[in-house]
Design a protein around this motif. Structure first.
Motif, PDB file in Angstrom:
ATOM      1  N   VAL A  43       0.848  -1.195   0.000  1.00  0.00           N
ATOM      2  CA  VAL A  43       0.000   0.000   0.000  1.00  0.00           C
ATOM      3  C   VAL A  43       0.880   1.241   0.000  1.00  0.00           C
ATOM      4  O   VAL A  43       1.676   1.446   0.915  1.00  0.00           O
ATOM      5  CB  VAL A  43      -0.930   0.023   1.238  1.00  0.00           C
ATOM      6  CG1 VAL A  43      -1.782   1.298   1.226  1.00  0.00           C
ATOM      7  CG2 VAL A  43      -1.820  -1.210   1.262  1.00  0.00           C
ATOM      8  N   VAL A  44       0.744   2.048  -1.032  1.00  0.00           N
ATOM      9  CA  VAL A  44       1.451   3.319  -1.075  1.00  0.00           C
ATOM     10  C   VAL A  44       0.429   4.404  -0.756  1.00  0.00           C
ATOM     11  O   VAL A  44      -0.643   4.470  -1.350  1.00  0.00           O
ATOM     12  CB  VAL A  44       2.122   3.551  -2.453  1.00  0.00           C
ATOM     13  CG1 VAL A  44       1.145   3.413  -3.598  1.00  0.00           C
ATOM     14  CG2 VAL A  44       2.793   4.918  -2.494  1.00  0.00           C
ATOM     15  N   VAL A  45       0.759   5.244   0.229  1.00  0.00           N
ATOM     16  CA  VAL A  45      -0.135   6.312   0.673  1.00  0.00           C
ATOM     17  C   VAL A  45       0.456   7.637   0.210  1.00  0.00           C
ATOM     18  O   VAL A  45       1.588   7.971   0.566  1.00  0.00           O
ATOM     19  CB  VAL A  45      -0.309   6.296   2.207  1.00  0.00           C
ATOM     20  CG1 VAL A  45      -1.361   7.322   2.623  1.00  0.00           C
ATOM     21  CG2 VAL A  45      -0.699   4.906   2.703  1.00  0.00           C
ATOM     22  N   SER A  46      -0.298   8.387  -0.578  1.00  0.00           N
ATOM     23  CA  SER A  46       0.241   9.608  -1.155  1.00  0.00           C
ATOM     24  C   SER A  46       0.615  10.610  -0.072  1.00  0.00           C
ATOM     25  O   SER A  46       0.058  10.608   1.034  1.00  0.00           O
ATOM     26  CB  SER A  46      -0.782  10.243  -2.109  1.00  0.00           C
ATOM     27  OG  SER A  46      -1.833  10.848  -1.386  1.00  0.00           O
ATOM     28  N   PRO A  54      -6.068  14.975   7.018  1.00  0.00           N
ATOM     29  CA  PRO A  54      -6.806  14.517   8.203  1.00  0.00           C
ATOM     30  C   PRO A  54      -7.310  13.091   8.114  1.00  0.00           C
ATOM     31  O   PRO A  54      -7.967  12.615   9.045  1.00  0.00           O
ATOM     32  CB  PRO A  54      -7.990  15.499   8.247  1.00  0.00           C
ATOM     33  CG  PRO A  54      -8.240  15.840   6.813  1.00  0.00           C
ATOM     34  CD  PRO A  54      -6.888  15.855   6.150  1.00  0.00           C
ATOM     35  N   HIS A  55      -7.040  12.389   7.008  1.00  0.00           N
ATOM     36  CA  HIS A  55      -7.656  11.081   6.798  1.00  0.00           C
ATOM     37  C   HIS A  55      -6.733   9.900   7.112  1.00  0.00           C
ATOM     38  O   HIS A  55      -7.153   8.752   7.006  1.00  0.00           O
ATOM     39  CB  HIS A  55      -8.133  10.961   5.347  1.00  0.00           C
ATOM     40  CG  HIS A  55      -9.041  12.074   4.924  1.00  0.00           C
ATOM     41  ND1 HIS A  55     -10.347  12.162   5.334  1.00  0.00           N
ATOM     42  CD2 HIS A  55      -8.812  13.170   4.148  1.00  0.00           C
ATOM     43  CE1 HIS A  55     -10.902  13.250   4.823  1.00  0.00           C
ATOM     44  NE2 HIS A  55      -9.981  13.877   4.111  1.00  0.00           N
ATOM     45  N   LEU A  56      -5.492  10.184   7.495  1.00  0.00           N
ATOM     46  CA  LEU A  56      -4.535   9.098   7.719  1.00  0.00           C
ATOM     47  C   LEU A  56      -4.972   8.180   8.856  1.00  0.00           C
ATOM     48  O   LEU A  56      -4.830   6.961   8.765  1.00  0.00           O
ATOM     49  CB  LEU A  56      -3.144   9.676   8.009  1.00  0.00           C
ATOM     50  CG  LEU A  56      -2.041   8.630   8.232  1.00  0.00           C
ATOM     51  CD1 LEU A  56      -1.834   7.781   6.979  1.00  0.00           C
ATOM     52  CD2 LEU A  56      -0.732   9.309   8.626  1.00  0.00           C
ATOM     53  N   THR A  93       5.114   8.290  13.345  1.00  0.00           N
ATOM     54  CA  THR A  93       3.679   8.539  13.451  1.00  0.00           C
ATOM     55  C   THR A  93       2.882   7.283  13.125  1.00  0.00           C
ATOM     56  O   THR A  93       1.934   6.919  13.843  1.00  0.00           O
ATOM     57  CB  THR A  93       3.260   9.680  12.506  1.00  0.00           C
ATOM     58  OG1 THR A  93       3.924  10.885  12.895  1.00  0.00           O
ATOM     59  CG2 THR A  93       1.754   9.899  12.544  1.00  0.00           C
ATOM     60  N   ILE A  94       3.252   6.608  12.052  1.00  0.00           N
ATOM     61  CA  ILE A  94       2.545   5.380  11.663  1.00  0.00           C
ATOM     62  C   ILE A  94       2.700   4.299  12.722  1.00  0.00           C
ATOM     63  O   ILE A  94       1.731   3.621  13.093  1.00  0.00           O
ATOM     64  CB  ILE A  94       3.054   4.889  10.294  1.00  0.00           C
ATOM     65  CG1 ILE A  94       2.607   5.859   9.199  1.00  0.00           C
ATOM     66  CG2 ILE A  94       2.560   3.474   9.997  1.00  0.00           C
ATOM     67  CD1 ILE A  94       3.155   5.546   7.831  1.00  0.00           C
ATOM     68  N   GLU A  95       3.917   4.136  13.237  1.00  0.00           N
ATOM     69  CA  GLU A  95       4.141   3.139  14.283  1.00  0.00           C
ATOM     70  C   GLU A  95       3.293   3.450  15.513  1.00  0.00           C
ATOM     71  O   GLU A  95       2.696   2.547  16.118  1.00  0.00           O
ATOM     72  CB  GLU A  95       5.623   3.101  14.650  1.00  0.00           C
ATOM     73  CG  GLU A  95       6.508   2.500  13.564  1.00  0.00           C
ATOM     74  CD  GLU A  95       7.972   2.516  13.957  1.00  0.00           C
ATOM     75  OE1 GLU A  95       8.295   3.113  15.010  1.00  0.00           O
ATOM     76  OE2 GLU A  95       8.794   1.947  13.211  1.00  0.00           O
ATOM     77  N   VAL A 123      -7.396   4.165  -4.838  1.00  0.00           N
ATOM     78  CA  VAL A 123      -8.481   4.390  -3.887  1.00  0.00           C
ATOM     79  C   VAL A 123      -8.415   5.824  -3.381  1.00  0.00           C
ATOM     80  O   VAL A 123      -7.337   6.319  -3.036  1.00  0.00           O
ATOM     81  CB  VAL A 123      -8.380   3.403  -2.706  1.00  0.00           C
ATOM     82  CG1 VAL A 123      -9.497   3.637  -1.707  1.00  0.00           C
ATOM     83  CG2 VAL A 123      -8.413   1.963  -3.211  1.00  0.00           C
ATOM     84  N   ASP A 124      -9.563   6.476  -3.324  1.00  0.00           N
ATOM     85  CA  ASP A 124      -9.637   7.842  -2.824  1.00  0.00           C
ATOM     86  C   ASP A 124      -9.630   7.820  -1.303  1.00  0.00           C
ATOM     87  O   ASP A 124     -10.627   7.469  -0.665  1.00  0.00           O
ATOM     88  CB  ASP A 124     -10.912   8.507  -3.342  1.00  0.00           C
ATOM     89  CG  ASP A 124     -11.024   9.973  -2.939  1.00  0.00           C
ATOM     90  OD1 ASP A 124     -10.122  10.453  -2.222  1.00  0.00           O
ATOM     91  OD2 ASP A 124     -11.990  10.630  -3.339  1.00  0.00           O
ATOM     92  N   GLY A 125      -8.514   8.199  -0.709  1.00  0.00           N
ATOM     93  CA  GLY A 125      -8.366   8.154   0.733  1.00  0.00           C
ATOM     94  C   GLY A 125      -9.163   9.203   1.476  1.00  0.00           C
ATOM     95  O   GLY A 125      -9.264   9.143   2.704  1.00  0.00           O
ATOM     96  N   THR A 126      -9.766  10.155   0.759  1.00  0.00           N
ATOM     97  CA  THR A 126     -10.573  11.168   1.427  1.00  0.00           C
ATOM     98  C   THR A 126     -11.992  10.685   1.702  1.00  0.00           C
ATOM     99  O   THR A 126     -12.760  11.365   2.378  1.00  0.00           O
ATOM    100  CB  THR A 126     -10.641  12.464   0.597  1.00  0.00           C
ATOM    101  OG1 THR A 126     -11.389  12.230  -0.602  1.00  0.00           O
ATOM    102  CG2 THR A 126      -9.245  12.944   0.244  1.00  0.00           C
ATOM    103  N   VAL A 127     -12.354   9.536   1.147  1.00  0.00           N
ATOM    104  CA  VAL A 127     -13.680   8.952   1.378  1.00  0.00           C
ATOM    105  C   VAL A 127     -13.577   7.983   2.543  1.00  0.00           C
ATOM    106  O   VAL A 127     -12.784   7.032   2.503  1.00  0.00           O
ATOM    107  CB  VAL A 127     -14.191   8.224   0.115  1.00  0.00           C
ATOM    108  CG1 VAL A 127     -15.524   7.534   0.400  1.00  0.00           C
ATOM    109  CG2 VAL A 127     -14.336   9.205  -1.040  1.00  0.00           C
ATOM    110  N   GLY A 128     -14.353   8.196   3.585  1.00  0.00           N
ATOM    111  CA  GLY A 128     -14.269   7.350   4.768  1.00  0.00           C
ATOM    112  C   GLY A 128     -14.532   5.888   4.463  1.00  0.00           C
ATOM    113  O   GLY A 128     -15.520   5.545   3.810  1.00  0.00           O
ATOM    114  N   GLY A 129     -13.627   5.025   4.917  1.00  0.00           N
ATOM    115  CA  GLY A 129     -13.804   3.590   4.734  1.00  0.00           C
ATOM    116  C   GLY A 129     -13.601   3.105   3.310  1.00  0.00           C
ATOM    117  O   GLY A 129     -13.987   1.985   2.971  1.00  0.00           O
TER     118      GLY A 129
END
Length: 527
Positions: free
Chosen positions: A92-95, A102-104, A169-171, A337-343
């Motif tokens: 998974v690559v997260v932009s 705020p969605h991380l 932060t991720i850890e 995947v659009d990470g700004t959409v919840g779930g």
């Protein structure tokens, strides 16, 4: 070209140390269907509307039961995907935009949930937003050449700091596990305390300097040279979520700033991941303004080339892809995947049509509209089904007249499957007919591939629903979302031509509502 690079670039501009902003798009999360049933029996579902209190409100107990019914319905719908994904490995690559936004937290929470269901994860977080922010705070300016960052000593220092902050932060966000308050009803014992995720990171990435290209010295910008597969797999086998930084290490002991998407691509290839998932802050729309659910590698490449006419950055990317010989080995599915959409990650993986864009190698390989020379091949496939009464008999003349509505799957010069889509544009509906697969190719998913293709074709024509007549294959279609309907639901012009003596039953499926939007011209950061 590599499917992962095509997928990522279809939505973003590539730069070393992260990716620039994709086209911005906001969409509502998909609604979970309500489960119908009786009142006050949430175990089996409830009425979708719920009882009304005086004044029009929903009674509290009915609202609670309705919510419970939706949850049960969703869980039952999701179980095939839960079983199917168990044991898989996803990169998974997260932009950088999503990492900095705020969605991380929600995305990491969903990754933790999926990890608990038995999916192995390698996370590659983007850093370019944080790098640019740190440089700006220090009075420095970020420099790019094409899709690469020019990493001078100031940029390298900022890149190292950003990568370290993001990793920590991720850890931190993955380590605590769920709150104990939510578990007390089930008894808080040692087993529940083991729910927290193990997170592993390290120097998994070997790199080399990009050097001087076209007269430009890229400084400490690196290119992926090697992925330490054995150490990544060792940690995955220990049930850890692996975080791979885009900071690589050279044989000379230097720290180099690498392109996030190239790192993710290299990881996916090296560990033979089942999926590469790109979580970005936007969606991909087709030429009709609808969310593009499926793309082949060729379609993704065409999208990049179309945008290359509008953007120097895109043109530079296409040129690099043309020059590089990149083989995308074993990864068969790439999801944007659009990470700004919840779930959105859960909806993409646990619902049939998902909410993002899937790019697949050979998803519609050999699938095309029929030609006149395909007549004999189609006849060979449908003849046994006509003989058994599964399909309506068609003369060669009738078949030839309908040929422009047929879709075929060709393999090694032979037709192995076919289907027909007859549109009724005034009614915004289409009839699915003559779905047939050659006997030797049954059980390989060709029927599903054809139905997917038919649905995609129907959407491109602006159709909102599909219908069919069947006597023997209702179960197959019901499992794929069709529901029995009355003859009055069919277009009037079609009803007049139905042979009632066959006793066929009628089924209909409403296509997923098109999510209309506009493709921003800054898909490759054109500002």
């Amino acid at each position: 070209m590599a499917a992962s690079l095509a997928a990522a670039s279809a939505s973003t501009r590539f730069v070393a140390g992260g990716e620039a902003s994709p086209a911005r798009s906001w969409a509502a999360a998909a609604r979970v269907p309500c489960v119908a049933g009786r009142r006050r029996r949430p175990a089996t579902g409830v009425r979708c509307g719920g009882a009304r209190a005086p004044g029009g409100g929903v009674l509290p107990e009915e609202a609670e039961a309705e919510e419970g019914g939706r949850f049960v319905g969703w869980f039952r719908e999701a179980w095939p995907y839960i079983r199917g994904h168990r044991g898989s490995t996803f990169v998974v690559v997260v932009s950088g935009e999503v990492v900095a936004g705020p969605h991380l937290d929600g995305i990491l929470q969903d990754i933790s949930l999926l990890h608990g269901l038995g999916i192995k994860f390698v996370l590659v977080p983007g850093t370019h937003v944080q790098i640019d922010k740190l440089l700006a705070e220090r009075g420095k300016k970020a420099k790019y050449a094409g899709r690469y960052r020019i990493t001078d000593s100031d940029s390298l220092e900022a890149a190292m700091e950003a990568a370290g902050r993001i990793r920590l932060t991720i850890e931190a966000k993955l380590s605590p596990g769920p709150p104990m308050l939510n578990l007390r009803r089930h008894g808080v014992n040692g087993r529940w305390h083991e729910i927290a995720d193990n997170v592993a990171s390290g120097n998994f990435l070997g790199a080399k300097r990009r050097g001087v290209v076209g007269g430009i010295d890229y400084g400490f910008t690196g290119e992926v040279k090697k992925i330490d597969v054995s150490r990544i797999r060792e940690r995955l086998d220990r049930d850890s979520i692996v975080v791979v930084s885009n900071m690589g290490y050279s044989s000379a002991g230097e720290v180099l700033n690498c392109n996030t998407y190239e790192v993710a691509t290299a990881c996916a290839l090296a560990i033979v991941a089942d999926k590469l998932i790109c979580i970005v802050d936007g969606q991909i729309f087709d030429e009709h303004g609808r969310v593009n659910r499926f793309m082949s590698i060729e379609e993704a490449d065409m999208l990049i080339r179309t945008r290359a006419k509008q953007s120097e950055i895109a043109a530079n990317y296409v040129k690099v892809v043309d020059e590089e010989d990149i083989n995308h080995g074993g990864v068969q599915r790439v999801h944007i995947v659009d990470g700004t959409v919840g779930g959105s990650l859960l909806l993409e993986l646990f619902t049939r049509d998902g909410v993002g864009t899937m790019i697949a190698r050979g998803m519609y390989e050999g699938t095309r509209m029929a030609r006149e020379e395909d007549l004999s091949g189609i006849r060979k496939i449908i003849h046994p089904l006509e003989e058994s009464g599964v399909l309506v008999r068609r003369t060669d003349k009738e078949l030839l007249e309908a040929l422009t509505s047929f879709i075929v799957v060709e393999r090694d010069g032979s037709i192995i499957a076919c289907a027909a889509l007859f549109p009724y544009l005034e009614d915004k509906s289409g009839e699915v007919a003559a779905i047939a697969v050659s006997e030797e190719c049954r059980g390989q998913g060709q029927g599903d591939k054809l139905l997917d293709y038919v649905e995609k074709k129907a959407l491109s024509l602006g159709l909102e629903k599909l219908f069919l007549l069947t006597t023997r294959t209702a179960d197959w279609f019901v499992r794929r979302g069709f529901k029995e309907c009355s003859i009055e639901s069919l277009p009037a012009v079609r009803r007049k031509r139905i042979d009632l003596s066959r006793g066929a039953k009628y089924y209909m499926k409403r296509l997923q509502a098109a999510e209309i939007g506009h493709m921003a011209v800054n898909g490759f950061a054109m500002r």
